[in-house]
Motif scaffolding. Structure first.
Motif, PDB file in Angstrom:
ATOM      1  N   ASN A 247       0.807  -1.214   0.000  1.00 47.17           N
ATOM      2  CA  ASN A 247       0.000   0.000   0.000  1.00 47.17           C
ATOM      3  C   ASN A 247       0.848   1.276   0.000  1.00 47.17           C
ATOM      4  O   ASN A 247       0.565   2.221  -0.755  1.00 47.17           O
ATOM      5  N   ASP A 248       1.875   1.305   0.854  1.00 44.18           N
ATOM      6  CA  ASP A 248       2.710   2.509   0.923  1.00 44.18           C
ATOM      7  C   ASP A 248       3.426   2.738  -0.402  1.00 44.18           C
ATOM      8  O   ASP A 248       3.514   3.876  -0.885  1.00 44.18           O
ATOM      9  N   TRP A 249       3.949   1.668  -0.945  1.00 44.48           N
ATOM     10  CA  TRP A 249       4.667   1.802  -2.226  1.00 44.48           C
ATOM     11  C   TRP A 249       3.729   2.257  -3.336  1.00 44.48           C
ATOM     12  O   TRP A 249       4.059   3.140  -4.125  1.00 44.48           O
ATOM     13  N   ILE A 250       2.506   1.664  -3.393  1.00 51.86           N
ATOM     14  CA  ILE A 250       1.531   2.043  -4.417  1.00 51.86           C
ATOM     15  C   ILE A 250       1.121   3.493  -4.265  1.00 51.86           C
ATOM     16  O   ILE A 250       0.977   4.229  -5.241  1.00 51.86           O
ATOM     17  N   THR A 251       0.962   3.923  -2.999  1.00 57.22           N
ATOM     18  CA  THR A 251       0.579   5.302  -2.740  1.00 57.22           C
ATOM     19  C   THR A 251       1.616   6.270  -3.313  1.00 57.22           C
ATOM     20  O   THR A 251       1.277   7.246  -3.992  1.00 57.22           O
ATOM     21  N   LYS A 252       2.888   5.996  -3.057  1.00 56.73           N
ATOM     22  CA  LYS A 252       3.953   6.861  -3.549  1.00 56.73           C
ATOM     23  C   LYS A 252       4.036   6.843  -5.076  1.00 56.73           C
ATOM     24  O   LYS A 252       4.217   7.885  -5.711  1.00 56.73           O
ATOM     25  N   GLU A 253       3.903   5.640  -5.645  1.00 58.69           N
ATOM     26  CA  GLU A 253       3.987   5.521  -7.096  1.00 58.69           C
ATOM     27  C   GLU A 253       2.826   6.238  -7.784  1.00 58.69           C
ATOM     28  O   GLU A 253       3.006   6.903  -8.810  1.00 58.69           O
ATOM     29  N   ARG A 254       1.648   6.125  -7.225  1.00 55.04           N
ATOM     30  CA  ARG A 254       0.492   6.803  -7.809  1.00 55.04           C
ATOM     31  C   ARG A 254       0.638   8.312  -7.735  1.00 55.04           C
ATOM     32  O   ARG A 254       0.375   9.032  -8.712  1.00 55.04           O
ATOM     33  N   SER A 255       1.060   8.806  -6.573  1.00 57.06           N
ATOM     34  CA  SER A 255       1.235  10.241  -6.396  1.00 57.06           C
ATOM     35  C   SER A 255       2.266  10.787  -7.371  1.00 57.06           C
ATOM     36  O   SER A 255       2.098  11.868  -7.943  1.00 57.06           O
ATOM     37  N   SER A 256       3.328  10.013  -7.574  1.00 56.89           N
ATOM     38  CA  SER A 256       4.368  10.449  -8.495  1.00 56.89           C
ATOM     39  C   SER A 256       3.873  10.444  -9.936  1.00 56.89           C
ATOM     40  O   SER A 256       4.121  11.373 -10.694  1.00 56.89           O
ATOM     41  N   PHE A 257       3.145   9.410 -10.300  1.00 56.28           N
ATOM     42  CA  PHE A 257       2.671   9.272 -11.680  1.00 56.28           C
ATOM     43  C   PHE A 257       1.667  10.366 -12.042  1.00 56.28           C
ATOM     44  O   PHE A 257       1.724  10.956 -13.123  1.00 56.28           O
ATOM     45  N   PHE A 258       0.716  10.644 -11.125  1.00 59.31           N
ATOM     46  CA  PHE A 258      -0.333  11.635 -11.387  1.00 59.31           C
ATOM     47  C   PHE A 258       0.018  13.022 -10.854  1.00 59.31           C
ATOM     48  O   PHE A 258      -0.833  13.926 -10.878  1.00 59.31           O
ATOM     49  N   LEU A 259       1.262  13.184 -10.379  1.00 58.08           N
ATOM     50  CA  LEU A 259       1.696  14.469  -9.845  1.00 58.08           C
ATOM     51  C   LEU A 259       0.772  14.959  -8.747  1.00 58.08           C
ATOM     52  O   LEU A 259       0.392  16.129  -8.676  1.00 58.08           O
ATOM     53  N   GLU A 260       0.414  14.032  -7.852  1.00 56.78           N
ATOM     54  CA  GLU A 260      -0.500  14.354  -6.765  1.00 56.78           C
ATOM     55  C   GLU A 260       0.295  14.758  -5.534  1.00 56.78           C
ATOM     56  O   GLU A 260       1.445  14.346  -5.341  1.00 56.78           O
ATOM     57  N   ASN A 261      -0.366  15.514  -4.667  1.00 62.98           N
ATOM     58  CA  ASN A 261       0.277  15.937  -3.422  1.00 62.98           C
ATOM     59  C   ASN A 261      -0.393  15.319  -2.208  1.00 62.98           C
ATOM     60  O   ASN A 261      -0.248  15.795  -1.095  1.00 62.98           O
ATOM     61  N   ASN A 262      -1.219  14.268  -2.470  1.00 59.39           N
ATOM     62  CA  ASN A 262      -1.847  13.619  -1.336  1.00 59.39           C
ATOM     63  C   ASN A 262      -1.349  12.199  -1.228  1.00 59.39           C
ATOM     64  O   ASN A 262      -0.574  11.738  -2.066  1.00 59.39           O
ATOM     65  N   ASN A 263      -1.783  11.536  -0.240  1.00 62.80           N
ATOM     66  CA  ASN A 263      -1.348  10.168  -0.006  1.00 62.80           C
ATOM     67  C   ASN A 263      -2.445   9.168  -0.227  1.00 62.80           C
ATOM     68  O   ASN A 263      -2.494   8.130   0.417  1.00 62.80           O
ATOM     69  N   ASN A 264      -3.390   9.480  -1.122  1.00 61.64           N
ATOM     70  CA  ASN A 264      -4.456   8.514  -1.422  1.00 61.64           C
ATOM     71  C   ASN A 264      -3.901   7.371  -2.252  1.00 61.64           C
ATOM     72  O   ASN A 264      -3.017   7.558  -3.076  1.00 61.64           O
ATOM     73  N   ASN A 265      -4.476   6.217  -2.058  1.00 65.76           N
ATOM     74  CA  ASN A 265      -4.053   5.043  -2.805  1.00 65.76           C
ATOM     75  C   ASN A 265      -5.123   4.707  -3.815  1.00 65.76           C
ATOM     76  O   ASN A 265      -6.242   4.519  -3.428  1.00 65.76           O
TER      77      ASN A 265
END
Length: 265
Positions: A247-265
């Motif tokens: 979950n933590d890894w997916i959260t970081k990867e998603r935020s990076s991919f979509f240029l997000e500033n939140n920690n949603n998964n």
């Protein structure tokens, strides 16, 4: 009487024909003059009108050296004749419209916008009932629960595969999406996709949140979104098989991919 005249006109008869025929039903074996008098069809038009009815088989004409008289065919024959003609026209219209519809589909694929929640859900139900080979779905609980009975019934006839979110006890062959922070977030969009036989698809945001959906029979769109469903199913299965907490890894990867500033998964 005006209602009867109007109904006969809807069957394709002119107003003069309807009036003349009704007059003959009430008083058979009479002259054209009497028909004109009874029906209020002008004398200058009554002969042409009666001849048209004779040609259509609704009126019988009897000529003698003294006079010419007219009689309406029996009502039972008129009804049978009208039913046969209507059925013939209905069949012909149906066949021709289907040919035109099929020709249109062959010439140009469609991407149509559908609005109104009830219309969208009715469209989903109608599509599901047309399924003959397979159904692929991706949907949240709000749409799934409305379509549950239809899905269970269709699932007895054709295979249904895909993925659901927040759904309790979905159809056996349908995957349940893992619960994540992204799923739990109130701002997460609830989308749905239904693809039938690889030929038609409806997709869009939850109709309970926005009255908007898209229907298409375009092969590119269908293949693209069917592959999206499979990708979601595959990733969900791979994550469930993993012993690691991703979950933590997916959260970081998603935020990076979509240029997000939140920690949603």
């Amino acid at each position: 009487m005006m209602e009867l005249i109007s109904q006969l006109k809807q069957l394709g008869y002119t107003e003069y024909e309807a009036k003349a025929y009704i007059a003959l039903v009430q008083n058979n074996n009479v002259t054209a003059y009497q028909v004109s008098k009874d029906s209020k069809v002008p004398r200058a038009r009554v002969y042409d009108t009666l001849n048209q009815l004779v040609e259509k088989g609704l009126v019988m004409k009897e000529e003698t050296p003294d006079q010419t008289t007219y009689s309406a065919i029996p009502i039972s024959i008129f009804i049978q004749k009208t039913k046969q003609q209507w059925q013939s026209n209905f069949t012909s219209i149906t066949d021709q419209l289907k040919i035109l519809e099929q020709k249109k589909k062959e010439e140009e694929n469609q991407i149509l916008i559908i609005r109104d929640k009830d219309t969208i859900l009715s469209f989903c139900t109608a599509m599901l009932k047309r399924a003959k080979e397979k159904v692929l779905i991706s949907m949240w609980d709000d749409v799934y629960n409305i379509l549950r009975e239809d899905l269970e019934e269709i699932g007895k006839k054709v295979p249904i595969h895909g993925i659901t979110i927040n759904v309790d006890n979905p159809i056996a062959a349908v995957d349940q999406h893992r619960t994540t922070n992204y799923i739990k977030a109130q701002t997460t969009a609830h989308w749905f996709i239904i693809a039938v036989d690889g030929n038609e698809m409806i997709y869009g945001p939850s109709p309970f949140r926005k009255d908007l959906a898209f229907f298409t029979d375009d092969a590119f769109h269908i293949n693209f979104l069917e592959d999206y469903i499979w990708h979601d199913v595959l990733v969900n299965r791979l994550v469930k098989r993993s012993d690691d907490n991703l979950n933590d890894w997916i959260t970081k990867e998603r935020s990076s991919f979509f240029l997000e500033n939140n920690n949603n998964n």
